[in-house]
Each structure stands twice: as structure tokens, then as C-alpha cells.
Design a protein around this motif. Structure first.
Motif: not given
Length: 875
Positions: A271-293
Motif C-alpha cells: 500500500e505504501d509503495d502504491c502511494h509512492k507510485m502515484m506520487e511518481l505518476k503525478k510528478q511525471a505528468e507535471a514534468a510532461d506538461v512543463a516540457k510541452s509548455q
């Protein structure tokens, strides 16, 4: 986004598989996410599948060989859902199933999130295996909760649910394998939550005679009770053996409890690892948006000065230059355009990756678009001696509704690759309705290679159709009343694609090979972008390529009909210019001399667009026979250069005999040549007075202008080198007062110089507020060119304020509050405002129209586009 989800799913599956030894009693681990009904549509679009219902399987269990999750019904509408998104490989079949649509799982899930503890289901038949099992469920919260958190707080903080699957039969058999094998002791595991009606989880029913030992089992859920009962199958053993057996069973029971406790701890770790994976997912999405901008901003900032450079080079070409200077300027201009094209491709790729690429829905002329693309590549094809041609079926409507810019981009990418890799033969673009060719996929003949446009063998396009859904029985052709399903092929006789490189053709930034990259250049993202655009057009793309023979790329696209009925578009012509021209040639008859059926069909297509009736013959004898014996007079003879070159003496004799034919006006002769500047064409026509050369590729405007001059009808202006649009622009803009608004001084000079070149009176402004003041009625401006991106006030806001100001004055004049004489006797003020933008992406078009603009032109100005836009206002 899809790539990120796929990576997370694979990571979860690999992690649970590699740590399975730490959960020896579980048959699998899965994670379900909490989805509200308002989020369902976006969630299903993001995942690429529909949330499935589970209760049907509970009522009607299926055998594992008959189980197919794709055939399950969608989950019914409810306030929230719990679809499984991650699962261990051995239970991957539960992905997309809604846990809240199953009776047992729903109660389990609701209790787990409300209590914050592990909750165990009653025994039930597991999906696919149909064996008896239970599921231990834990709620996964978005944040840490205090131990005294209320049930409502826990529900609101719930992010998802983690479940461990236990196969009871396998579990007990593993633990009690040695005892069961002796066949002297019977073991039963019971769910005794309801003491009066216990549920058998393992073992067979047996009589109660003999000595029996009962042990209580703890599976981690205090709500449910379980017992393990052991009895002798035959006569009771000696007392010391019974005591030993009881102690052994007690040890086993303790071992089971310990293992379940360890399993619970391990699930908490997951469960804790899943939380970390979700955080990494959000960071990856934010990085993708920043790159596009970042890419979008940098691309625009680079493109703005580049447009100034190109505009100044264009103005420099209008000055007096010697040949060397002119060559330098043209080289610099070509390099600048290549850089702008590269920037646009990178920006497109960024928009694709961020999911922000959208298509327009406007009416456009398909044939005019392809004529423009032919003009773009005509110079390169003539330099190489490669024949370039387009053929569009008569059944394809003249007007369609879709995105002409993106359609042109696909064709340009495909034709650009063909031109780059083709040194001899031909490049042929064909457009048909899918319904026309769907029945010919299996038709292949030996002669098909010999009857090509240039006589060179080709890679048969029908091989690339076989993977298209539209041609399969299961495929779904979009057959709505106004939908137009097109199939477009670009066929060339170039180098072809090596077999080992064909699998990565549509991969972004991947070249066919190092040698190709060095020889021909390019970014390697054109085909990738084309594939994305085709998908957005609800189509498919594929290719067939044979090394040393050539390649044929084929794609489908779905448009809407731009006409109200099928009869309406058959009477339309290419554009306004072609409508005028077609009336001048209406009723004329032409004879095409060409032995190649494909090439003759292309010539007929372009000539018939002008309203001319066309007949095709294959040699001189048939041509003379048709002219002499025909009931109707032949007005023109168009001769393919291959026929002319085959026997120059016969060709010259034929031209001389045309004057002797007993007609009031002998037919005019034309030579269809791949290159008007080639020495062979010049030598072939030297000494022949009554012969006009028509260069290929054939296009409606060029063909019409050539025939007009030779036949003595209509406008006789030579359209070569852009003279026709330049003269037309001068006629439109001469004496017009135009306001240009741009915060960049270089762009102001470029735009003002371009408009002054055509005789316009230009006034410049550098801020939006200045434009509002200058365009306050009454004013003397005939039009305004407005930059979009400006500081303080952008072009959109300035235009909105100008329109509000005009509307206010128009209303006050209408109600008599203002005198129309004070406003130059104009009761309806509306100055044409055209956006000037370096953004060639079509997404800005709708915003331009929404704020009140009348159109837009790209920077720097191109004569044809400028003429097309201003001709709508100045007549």
C-alpha cells in the motif's frame, strides 16, 4: 499519458510477481481505484477500456476456457465505482472489473474503508478458476489519518482498495499435506460467522463419531469467525498419539495465524509503495506538461524573429540584385523556411505528447488543397525528371468539412519523403472513396506493375490495405449520412525501405538508417506526426515497401460532406477561379494521345475539371482517325512527351497535317512534358510553331492559364512565378488604407513593406490600445492586420473591444441617438480585422473567429494566402 499508465501497470505486475515468496498463501494481489460517477467518462477514456460489472459472473459462473472479460457488460450507473487498475499477472483477468458491482465485494469494500482495517469476504467461487476462495481487502487513503478518525472522514480520504486473494483449497492442502496423505485424519475448515449455518471452506462432510479436535483460525478480520476441525477416519489412536496430533495441529494453527499476520504487514507495505507510485505518476505528468509548455514558448520565441528574417529576405528579393546575390538570398530563405518547418514539427510533437492537438471543422476544397501541394513540389520533381501526379475520383465530393491544414500536412509529409528518396520514375497520389476500393483488395494481376504511371514497377498499395479495419468484416466504416470515408495513397518508385527498418518507420525521431540520415537529412518525426493526425481523423495508416522498387503509403480519413446532397457537389468546380475558367471552355472537346492508361486517366481528370470533354487514344493513327471522322470538332490535342519522342519525324508530320484538316478552326496541339526547361523538350519542339508545351505536374490554374493563352479565350495573363496573384493583389489593395498592429518593429516593417508593394496605404501601431483609438468610428481604414501576442493588451482583447465599440455605435445610430451623417453615412460599422500570427497550428483559428476577427494570415505574408483572405472583403 497512456505510456505512463502502461508503465505503472507493468511495474506493479513485476513487483508483485518478484515478491510473491513473501506472500506464500496468497494467490494474487490487485489494486482498485475509487472513481466517482462524474469522473467515469474521463477515467475510461484515459484507461482505454470500459468499467465492467461483476454481478453477472457471480450469478452465472463460467469455466476458465469460456471466460472473456471483453464480453462482460459495462458496470451499471451508480454514485461511485471501484475498477481494478493494477493486478498481479496470475489474476490479471480482474482488471477493469468494478468491485462495487459485486455483492460480496461491495460489502467488503465499504466495510474496509469505513473501519480502516482488513476485511475478509465469505467464501465464494473465484473467477476463472471457479475454486473456493476469500479476499482480504484494505482501504488505501490519500493521507495519513488519526486512529480516532470518523467513518465519514475515512470515506472522504479513500483513494482505492488493495486486495489479496486466497485460494482456500490450495492453502490448506499445502499446510496439511503430510497429515492428509496418511488418510487417517480428516480436516475441515469452516466459516462459522453464522454459527447455526457454518460454511464449509475445505474438506468433506463426515460423521461425528470418534475423537474430534477444534482449533480457531484468525484471518485478520475480527468480524468473521473460522474453525479447523480434525477427526480420525478409523478407530481412535492411542492417547499419546492423539495428544501429539493435537499439539501438531495447534502449531499449524499458530503458523497459519503468523503467516496471515505477515501477509497483512506485507500488504500494508505494498500500500505504501502504491502511494509512492502515484506520487511518481503525478510528478511525471507535471514534468510532461512543463516540457510541452517550454517547447511551445521557445518555439514561438524562435519563430517570431525567424519570420522577420524571412520577411526581410523576401523584400530583399524585390530589389535589384545580381545573379550571385539572388542565389545567396534564395539559399538563406530556403534555410530559414527549413528551420521554421523543423520548429513547427517539434511543436506538433509536443502537442501530440501532451494530448492538446485538436482538429478544425471547416469547409474546404480537397482538389484545391492537393493542387497547392503539387505546386510546392513541382520544382523539385522537374529538376529530378520525376513525374508527379494527382488523381481524385469523380465520386469524391468537391467540398468537405474537416481540417484542411492537417490534411495538407499529412500529404506534404508523405510526398516530401517520396520526393526525397525518388530519383527516377514517378510519384502518384490517388484519392478514392473507401466504398470504391473495398471490393478490389483481393484483385491482383501480373500486368498491374506494367500499367503504372511511368512504367516502373511499384509496391502494390493493396497489400497495405489488408491490415485496415475498414476492409475487414469486423471493421466499421463510418456510414453516417454525411460522412465521407476517403482512402489516399502516395505511390513512388524510389529506394524503398529496408526490411529491417520497416518496423520503426512510425517511431518518433527514428531514421531508417545512419546512411539515409546523412544523405537525405530530416528529423524522423514527420511520419509519427502523420500517424497521429490520421488517428485524429478516425482513420488508419499503413505502407508496403520493396527495396529498390519503391514504397506506397496509404491512409484513410473520415470527413463530413460539405454539400447538402450528392447531386450538389457533382456540379461544383475547384474554386472561384476555376468556375470562371470552366465557363470559357464549356463545350470544348480535347484529345489526349497517351499509351499508358494510368497516365491518361490523370490527364483526363485535370482537363475535365475545366469543363472540357476528353477522349483518349494511344497512337497517331487513332488520333488522326478521331479528328477526321468525329461528329464533333476537336478543339485541342494534348500529346504525351513519350509519344512525341518515340518518332520525331512522325510527330512533326502530324503537327503539320493538323492545319490541313478540313475544319473551320484546326485543333491546337499541346505537349505534356515533365520538365519545361529540359533540353530534350526544347530540342523536341524546336522548329514546330503550332505547339505549346504544358509542364507537369498538371494543376487546374496552370492548365487553365496555358489553354487560355493558346486558345485565345479569357484572361491571357501568364501565371508563372506568381505574377497572377501579384497583379490581382495590386488590383485589390491599390489605394486601400490599412492599419498594421504589431509590437515587434521588424514585423511591422515586413508587413508594411509587403502591403506597400501592392499599392496599399499603410499606417502602423505597436499597441492594442492605439488600434482601438485609431479604429474608433468614423475612420478611413479599409482593413486592419492585428498581431495576436502583444504586451498590455493582446490582439484578441483589442479586437473584442473594437467590436463592442462598433456595435454600440451601430445600435445608437439605429435608434436615432447618433446622426448617420456624422459617421460618413455608414450605419453599420465593421472594419475587417485579420490576425497576423506566426502560429501555423490551426488551433488559433477558432479563437480568432470567437473574438470577432474575420480571418488570419501567417507571417511573413505569402502572396497566395494574402490574396485569398483579402479578396473576401475587397472586390
Amino acid at each position: 499519458m497512456a505510456k505512463t499508465l502502461l508503465l505503472l501497470i507493468r511495474t506493479f505486475a513485476r513487483y508483485t510477481e518478484r515478491t510473491a515468496f513473501e506472500r506464500p498463501l496468497t494467490s494474487g494481489v490487485a489494486y482498485a481505484v475509487r472513481v466517482l460517477h462524474s469522473e467515469r467518462e474521463q477515467f475510461e477514456k484515459q484507461q482505454g477500456w470500459t468499467i465492467k460489472r461483476m454481478d453477472t459472473l457471480e450469478k452465472d459462473p463460467v469455466h476458465k476456457d469460456d471466460y472473456n472479460p471483453d464480453l462482460l457488460e459495462p458496470s451499471p450507473i451508480q454514485e461511485e465505482y471501484a475498477p481494478v487498475i493494477f493486478a498481479q499477472d496470475i489474476v490479471s483477468h480482474v482488471v477493469s472489473l468494478d468491485m462495487l458491482s459485486g455483492k460480496e465485494d461491495r460489502e467488503n469494500v465499504l466495510r474496509a474503508r469505513k473501519s480502516g482495517k482488513g476485511v475478509l469476504t465469505a467464501p465464494f467461487r473465484l473467477l476463472k478458476t471457479n475454486r473456493l476462495g476469500v479476499i482480504l481487502t484494505f482501504a488505501v487513503y490519500k493521507r495519513d489519518l488519526p486512529s480516532n478518525a470518523t467513518p465519514n472522514e475515512r470515506i472522504q480520504a479513500t483513494d482505492g482498495y488493495l486486495g489479496g486473494v486466497f485460494d482456500i483449497e490450495s492453502l490448506v492442502e499445502k499446510l496439511l499435506q503430510q497429515l492428509a496423505s496418511k488418510q487417517t485424519i480428516l480436516v475441515n475448515v469452516l466459516d462459522t460467522t453464522n454459527h447455526s449455518h457454518p460454511i464449509s471452506m475445505y474438506g468433506l462432510n463426515a460423521s461425528d463419531d470418534g475423537l474430534e479436535h477444534v482449533s480457531h483460525l484468525n484471518f485478520g478480520d475480527p468480524f468473521r469467525k473460522h474453525e479447523m476441525r480434525c477427526r480420525f477416519k478409523q478407530k481412535p489412536p492411542w492417547p499419546w498419539l492423539a495428544i501429539t496430533t493435537s499439539i501438531g495441529i495447534l502449531v499449524i494453527a499458530l503458523l497459519v495465524g503468523h503467516i496471515f499476520h505477515a501477509t497483512v504487514n506485507r500488504i500494508a507495505k505494498v500500500e505504501d509503495d502504491c502511494h509512492k507510485m502515484m506520487e511518481l505518476k503525478k510528478q511525471a505528468e507535471a514534468a510532461d506538461v512543463a516540457k510541452s509548455q517550454f517547447l511551445a514558448t521557445v518555439s514561438h520565441e524562435i519563430r517570431t524573429p525567424m519570420n522577420g528574417v524571412l520577411g526581410m529576405l523576401h523584400m530583399l528579393m524585390d530589389t535589384v540584385l545580381d545573379d550571385t546575390q539572388l542565389d545567396y538570398v534564395r539559399t538563406a530563405q530556403a534555410s530559414g523556411r527549413a528551420l521554421v518547418a523543423l520548429i513547427n514539427e517539434v511543436l506538433d510533437q509536443a502537442k501530440i505528447e501532451s494530448g492538446k492537438l485538436e482538429l478544425e471543422e471547416v469547409q474546404f476544397d480537397l482538389r484545391a488543397v492537393l493542387d497547392d501541394v503539387l505546386s510546392l513540389f513541382s520544382g523539385k520533381s522537374q529538376d529530378k525528371g520525376v513525374e508527379l501526379a494527382v488523381y481524385i475520383s469523380d465520386r469524391v465530393p468537391e467540398m468537405l468539412i474537416g481540417d484542411p491544414g492537417r490534411f495538407r500536412q499529412i500529404i506534404t509529409n508523405l510526398m516530401g519523403n517520396s520526393i526525397k528518396f525518388t530519383e527516377k520514375g514517378h510519384i502518384l497520389v490517388t484519392v478514392h472513396l473507401v466504398e470504391e476500393v473495398v471490393d478490389s483488395i483481393e484483385v491482383e494481376t501480373e500486368s498491374s506493375w506494367k500499367s503504372t504511371l511511368s512504367g516502373f514497377p511499384v509496391a502494390d498499395r493493396r497489400h497495405s490495405w489488408k491490415g485496415f479495419r475498414a476492409f475487414s468484416q469486423e471493421g466499421s466504416i463510418h456510414c453516417f449520412s454525411d460522412s465521407i470515408n476517403l482512402i489516399i495513397s502516395v505511390e513512388d518508385t524510389g529506394e524503398g525501405i529496408p526490411l529491417e527498418a520497416q518496423s520503426r518507420v512510425f517511431t518518433p525521431f527514428m531514421q531508417v538508417g545512419p546512411s539515409i540520415s546523412r544523405t537525405h537529412g530530416g528529423t524522423g518525426i514527420g511520419l509519427s506526426i502523420s500517424k497521429c493526425l490520421v488517428n485524429l481523423m478516425k482513420g488508419e495508416i499503413g505502407f508496403v515497401s520493396i527495396p529498390k522498387i519503391g514504397s506506397t503509403f496509404t491512409f484513410t480519413a473520415v470527413f463530413s460532406s460539405g454539400c447538402s446532397s450528392s447531386k450538389e457537389y457533382k456540379g461544383q468546380q475547384v474554386n472561384n477561379q476555376s468556375n470562371t475558367v470552366s465557363s470559357e471552355f464549356q463545350g470544348m472537346r480535347a484529345l489526349v494521345v497517351d499509351p499508358r492508361p494510368v497516365r491518361a486517366k490523370v490527364s483526363r481528370y485535370h482537363i475535365q475539371r475545366l469543363g472540357i470533354h476528353v477522349e483518349v487514344v494511344s497512337d497517331w493513327n487513332q488520333c488522326l482517325s478521331s479528328i477526321s471522322k468525329g461528329n464533333s470538332a476537336i478543339h485541342m490535342v494534348l500529346i504525351e512527351q513519350e509519344v512525341w519522342d518515340r518518332d520525331l519525324n512522325s510527330s512533326t508530320l502530324f503537327i503539320n497535317n493538323l492545319d490541313k484538316i478540313n475544319h473551320v478552326t484546326p485543333p491546337k496541339a499541346f505537349l505534356l512534358s515533365n520538365s519545361i526547361s529540359s533540353s530534350r523538350a526544347n530540342n523536341a519542339t524546336s522548329g514546330v510553331c503550332n505547339l505549346t508545351v504544358i509542364p507537369k505536374p498538371l494543376r487546374a490554374s496552370m492548365l487553365a492559364a496555358t489553354l487560355q493563352r493558346a486558345m485565345g479565350v479569357g484572361n491571357k495573363v501568364n501565371p508563372r512565378n506568381g505574377e497572377l496573384p501579384s497583379l490581382s493583389l495590386r488590383n485589390l489593395l491599390l489605394g486601400r488604407k490599412i492599419l498594421i498592429v504589431d509590437d515587434n518593429n521588424v514585423n511591422l516593417k515586413v508587413a508594411a513593406g509587403a502591403l506597400k508593394k501592392y499599392g496599399a496605404d499603410v499606417v502602423s501601431a505597436m499597441r492594442g490600445i492605439e488600434a482601438i483609438e485609431l479604429l474608433a468610428p468614423p475612420h478611413e481604414f479599409d482593413a486592419c492586420f492585428m498581431d495576436i501576442q502583444m504586451p498590455e493588451m493582446d490582439g484578441f482583447e483589442a479586437t473584442r473591444r473594437i467590436r463592442d465599440m462598433e456595435q454600440n455605435i451601430n445600435d445608437r445610430i439605429q435608434f436615432g441617438e447618433l446622426s448617420v451623417e456624422n459617421y460618413k453615412n455608414i450605419s453599420n460599422w465593421h472594419v475587417p480585422i485579420l490576425a497576423m500570427t506566426a502560429d501555423v497550428i490551426q488551433a488559433t483559428h477558432e479563437e480568432c473567429l470567437r473574438c470577432g476577427m474575420d480571418g488570419y494570415v501567417s507571417k511573413p505574408f505569402e502572396a497566395e494566402q494574402l490574396y485569398r483572405e483579402v479578396s473576401r472583403f475587397f472586390q
